[in-house]
Design an enzyme around this catalytic site. Structure first.
Site, PDB file in Angstrom:
ATOM      1  N   GLU A 150       0.745  -1.255  -0.113  1.00  0.00           N
ATOM      2  CA  GLU A 150      -0.090   0.005  -0.002  1.00  0.00           C
ATOM      3  C   GLU A 150       0.996   1.365  -0.008  1.00  0.00           C
ATOM      4  O   GLU A 150       0.786   2.026   0.919  1.00  0.00           O
ATOM      5  CB  GLU A 150      -0.877  -0.044   1.253  1.00  0.00           C
ATOM      6  CG  GLU A 150      -1.853  -1.173   1.163  1.00  0.00           C
ATOM      7  CD  GLU A 150      -3.119  -1.317   2.150  1.00  0.00           C
ATOM      8  OE1 GLU A 150      -2.932  -0.543   3.186  1.00  0.00           O
ATOM      9  OE2 GLU A 150      -4.130  -2.130   1.973  1.00  0.00           O
TER      10      GLU A 150
ATOM     11  N   GLU B 137      -4.218  -8.811  -1.611  1.00  0.00           N
ATOM     12  CA  GLU B 137      -4.793  -8.727  -0.218  1.00  0.00           C
ATOM     13  C   GLU B 137      -6.184  -8.049  -0.337  1.00  0.00           C
ATOM     14  O   GLU B 137      -6.563  -7.296  -0.878  1.00  0.00           O
ATOM     15  CB  GLU B 137      -4.202  -7.805   0.505  1.00  0.00           C
ATOM     16  CG  GLU B 137      -4.569  -7.566   1.899  1.00  0.00           C
ATOM     17  CD  GLU B 137      -3.779  -6.607   2.959  1.00  0.00           C
ATOM     18  OE1 GLU B 137      -2.623  -6.433   2.699  1.00  0.00           O
ATOM     19  OE2 GLU B 137      -4.446  -5.853   3.650  1.00  0.00           O
TER      20      GLU B 137
END
Length: 485
Positions: free
Chosen positions: A233, A336
């Site tokens: 991220e 994810e």
């Protein structure tokens, strides 16, 4: 755990395959008289990956507009399937260690055995700490620019033993990739592993070397690493371990440091995955990195998550397809996803499972080769987590009672992972009604697999159509089916 019904699947012997690396193309396809085995999971029933039908194909030359159909064309194939799995984090391993030996084996079988469970073939793990660790840590002493103190001793207590057991249960082989959440604090602009910050330019070289040390250390433990993502991220400033990389910064770090360092250290065969964040900005990241030949040559592909609809919007599945369309030589992998905001009262909340099913079908139909869930196991609190970011997992363990709790998400994932195996090819599949979602794959042994999902509150009768042959199938309300033929 409810018993998962398994049967000897029908081996289709009428395929002739090309020997191309990226193609499994049947020259002819005949379904007449062939058996279709149906496995079902449905809300308000006891059906959980249960065999519910054994059907035959019959003639159906021209469906009418009143007939609902799932059209499958085995002559049109697309991406090669890598696998499906989840992450063994510190949290998962710590919870696993608290279970009795028989419950540990039950969990391993449930995930990694293709016969007794759902046959996971893909795995993610964290490079030092993440939010799903009991605390923050790295593999070096603070300030060690030369990485002389690098040591993975922390992981040897819980995580490495669990990973080894999972690989053994999976038959001795699994595709494992690893992701960092943050460089050590001294390497960052905010001098903190948490709350974002950026990697300081002076530490690009030692941070690149850090990945290679991790890969080599794990491989020394007998755990092969298939690949790495550059940064979990990279556009999120989180209360936990996080680090911001702009598209240009990630491109330049890959091109000038990580790619060359991996190659120099004899790890040029390891896959490097860029982005590892949500679908919303993935096209911009792809354009910046993949349009640069010197950076692109080191990138196997792009990873993405599903949290872009956190504000209530719809998942941006089409963004995945746009990257697939623009960069067909690159691979796409879901790295994810989880259901956030843990609440033990919602263990059996059916919509959670449906979110998995819808995402997997749409992601695969948009070119995704692999799909990786987040933590495979969490406790009765949705942790442990050192910043209170508690979430759901497909299986939870109540460590007070030694009980394993299977959620709908586990079964929905299983409708794909148990039947679609690595090296399968996605096959053209279209539904005639938006009430049904569907995707299909052909396994390398010739078995066809079609997954059909009904998100409505009504039973639906549909035809599985291949050419002029079809079989009529009934799917219950809020159900998912896997058809094997």
């Amino acid at each position: 755990m409810k018993k998962i019904i398994t049967s000897t699947l029908v081996l289709i012997s009428f395929f002739a395959f090309s020997q191309q690396k990226t193609k499994i193309v049947p020259k002819t396809f005949s379904t007449k008289g062939k058996t279709v085995m149906v496995f079902t999971t449905a809300e308000n029933s006891n059906l959980r990956l249960s065999e519910t039908d054994n059907l035959k194909f019959t003639e159906l030359k021209q469906p009418t507009e009143k007939q609902i159909c799932v059209f499958v064309n085995p002559l049109k194939t697309f991406q090669t399937f890598l696998g499906i799995g989840g992450a063994i984090t510190d949290a998962s391993a710590e919870v696993f260690a608290k279970l009795s030996k028989d419950k540990q084996q039950e969990l391993l079988n449930a995930y990694y055995s293709a016969d007794k469970g759902i046959g996971y073939s893909l795995m993610r793990t964290n490079i030092h700490s993440c939010d799903f660790s009991s605390d923050s840590y790295t593999y070096i002493k603070e300030g060690d620019k030369s990485l002389k103190t690098f040591d993975i001793a922390h992981d040897k207590q819980y995580r490495i033993p669990m990973i080894k057991k999972a690989i053994a249960t999976a038959g001795g082989k699994i595709t494992l990739f690893a992701s960092p959440w943050s460089p050590p604090a001294f390497m960052k602009s905010n001098n903190d592993m948490l709350k974002g910050g950026a990697l300081l330019a002076e530490y690009y070289k030692p941070w690149a070397m850090y990945y290679t040390k991790f890969v080599k250390a794990y491989q020394k433990e007998g755990i092969p690493i298939w690949g790495i993502t550059i940064q979990n991220e990279p556009m999120a400033i989180q209360t936990w371990e996080s680090c911001v990389f702009t598209a240009e910064e990630e491109r330049d770090f890959l091109k000038n440091y990580l790619g060359p360092t991996m190659k120099k250290e004899g790890l040029g065969d390891k896959k490097i995955v860029v982005w590892d964040h949500n679908r919303d900005l993935m096209n911009q990241r792809a354009n910046i990195i993949f349009s640069d030949p010197e950076a692109s040559k080191y990138a196997w592909g792009m990873g993405f998550h599903w949290y872009e609809n956190w504000s209530g919007g719809k998942p941006m599945f089409e963004n995945v397809g746009k990257v697939y369309e623009a960069y067909p030589s690159k691979n796409l992998m879901f790295t994810e996803g989880c259901i956030e905001k843990f609440d033990s009262a919602k263990y059996q909340f059916w919509t959670n499972g449906e979110r998995y099913g819808a995402s997997m079908i749409n992601d695969f139909n948009n070119g995704t080769v692999g799909w990786t869930d987040w933590n495979i196991l969490l406790d009765q609190n949705g942790g442990p987590n050192h910043v209170g970011n508690f979430c759901f997992a497909p299986i939870h363990a109540d460590t007070r009672t030694n009980e394993l709790i299977y959620t709908p998400s586990y079964y929905y994932i299983g409708h794909f992972s148990k039947f679609i195996r690595p090296n399968a090819k996605r096959v053209s599949t279209v539904t005639s009604r938006s009430t049904l979602l569907s995707t299909s794959f052909i396994n390398s042994n010739g078995k066809m697999v079609t997954v059909v999902m009904n998100q409505t509150n009504e039973k639906v009768i549909y035809n599985l159509c291949i050419g002029t042959q079809a079989t009529e199938v009934s799917i219950l309300p809020n159900a998912i089916q896997t058809l094997v033929y």
